[in-house]
Design a protein around this motif. Structure first.
Motif, PDB file in Angstrom:
ATOM      1  N   ILE B 149       0.676  -1.299  -0.071  1.00 39.51           N
ATOM      2  CA  ILE B 149      -0.206   0.066  -0.133  1.00 39.51           C
ATOM      3  C   ILE B 149       0.821   1.372   0.000  1.00 39.51           C
ATOM      4  N   ASN B 150       0.468   2.237  -0.944  1.00 40.09           N
ATOM      5  CA  ASN B 150       1.104   3.475  -0.884  1.00 40.09           C
ATOM      6  C   ASN B 150       0.294   4.593  -1.134  1.00 40.09           C
ATOM      7  N   ASP B 151       0.471   5.916  -0.904  1.00 40.34           N
ATOM      8  CA  ASP B 151      -0.351   6.769  -1.321  1.00 40.34           C
ATOM      9  C   ASP B 151       0.397   7.619  -2.455  1.00 40.34           C
ATOM     10  N   CYS B 152      -0.210   8.424  -3.270  1.00 38.79           N
ATOM     11  CA  CYS B 152       0.335   9.344  -4.021  1.00 38.79           C
ATOM     12  C   CYS B 152      -0.057  10.845  -3.691  1.00 38.79           C
ATOM     13  N   CYS B 153       0.572  11.828  -3.735  1.00 42.71           N
ATOM     14  CA  CYS B 153       0.558  12.917  -2.947  1.00 42.71           C
ATOM     15  C   CYS B 153       0.606  14.066  -4.051  1.00 42.71           C
ATOM     16  N   PRO B 154      -0.408  14.172  -5.041  1.00 46.02           N
ATOM     17  CA  PRO B 154      -0.219  15.225  -6.057  1.00 46.02           C
ATOM     18  C   PRO B 154      -0.475  16.765  -5.293  1.00 46.02           C
ATOM     19  N   GLY B 155       0.417  17.770  -5.882  1.00 44.29           N
ATOM     20  CA  GLY B 155       0.065  19.030  -5.863  1.00 44.29           C
ATOM     21  C   GLY B 155      -0.906  19.537  -6.809  1.00 44.29           C
TER      22      GLY B 155
END
Lengths: 198, 198
Positions: B149-155
């Motif tokens: 599991i990961n998260d993506c952290c878009p600006g």
């Protein structure tokens, strides 16, 4: 200063009161064991507390319960309870308290080590601690009149380990943990997550 | 791989589908515009979606709404809505989805830059993003059978800025943002918050 300590009857809360009392007027609040009663899961109770205690220079919170349980066993109720207590209870202390705090006053909330160093079983508390750390960073940008906000991020507390029948050397004594809360109240930091030794 | 993309009709979701489709079987889900319908605020809807789509190798979520509003104007409803959508909606995708994901599969959630770099108005989203980052770190320790599991952290996303009448150069094109999601699905990272360029 006039300081409200919420969770004053707990292990960390009592140590915070001991540390602040010689230099400040401390008002103790907790769910049932203090002069002021407050239920953090009930916004109405938080509003009533602020109406009762009058103007403050600092609000310190060392209260809020959380569920520790394996991921595969977590229920909607586990999240609902912990989010309403430790997370939204502390957020609401700020949202409903900001108008009751004097210029250049402060809020100090309690997060915990399980965001930086999660362990199996910490799914709910990692959500709550991460959420609170985010709230502190964001709220610091918007609080009016020079009001500051920080969180203290204690690891295991020695007295808690003793009460659980474990070796207290694995933790930090509550009087040491309390030093971060005092630093937040008496210092100038804002938007910071203050880490106890250990 | 068989990949479920939740929020497939959104700006980032469409870019993720474009990036994954040449190499994987992509199942698109969203609230109303995709082949599979799901309401992230409703645990029953999430369970029904998993029952309908069958075994999966990866679940990617680029959905979940949040309120952006000054701290002093935040209401209990603002927190309740955003916590039930972007935060608990994504947590429930994992909790209810883990038994539907094959060995060594993965979950990829969406957080956002407002935890690391909050701005005025980001109080609720900083809570939600911090909470999700904490959940990802903790869940990575407990997911069974090698599931990651990961998260993506878009600006800010360029296409979103254009739609808001702002200069798209202030953001990152969705096709670039999508690369982090692809890296999470096809790579080996777990418990990580993947940061887009920008």
């Amino acid at each position: 200063m006039r300081v409200l300590v919420v969770g004053a009857a707990g292990t960390i809360g009592q140590a915070i009161v001991r540390a602040l009392a010689p230099r400040h007027e401390v008002i103790r609040a907790s769910r049932s064991k203090s002069q002021v009663k407050v239920d953090l899961t009930d916004p109405g109770s938080i509003k009533a507390m602020y109406a009762a205690v009058g103007r403050l220079d600092a609000v310190v919170c060392a209260a809020g319960e959380g569920v520790f349980k394996p991921l595969a066993q977590l229920t909607e109720e586990d999240f609902r309870f912990t989010l309403s207590s430790k997370l939204m209870g502390q957020v609401n202390l700020v949202v409903y308290g900001m108008d009751h705090v004097n210029d250049r006053g402060s809020f100090t909330l309690t997060t915990g080590i399980l965001f930086e160093k999660p362990t199996p079983g910490s799914g709910v508390l990692a959500v709550v601690n991460g959420g609170l750390i985010g709230f502190v960073r964001a709220a610091a940008l918007e609080l009016p009149r020079g009001i500051r906000i920080n969180d203290c991020c204690p690891g295991w507390v020695s007295e808690t380990l003793t009460a659980m029948g474990m070796d207290p050397k694995g933790g930090t004594p509550a009087d040491i943990v309390a030093k971060d809360y005092v630093a937040s109240v008496e210092g100038t930091a804002t938007g910071r997550s203050l880490r106890s030794v250990g």
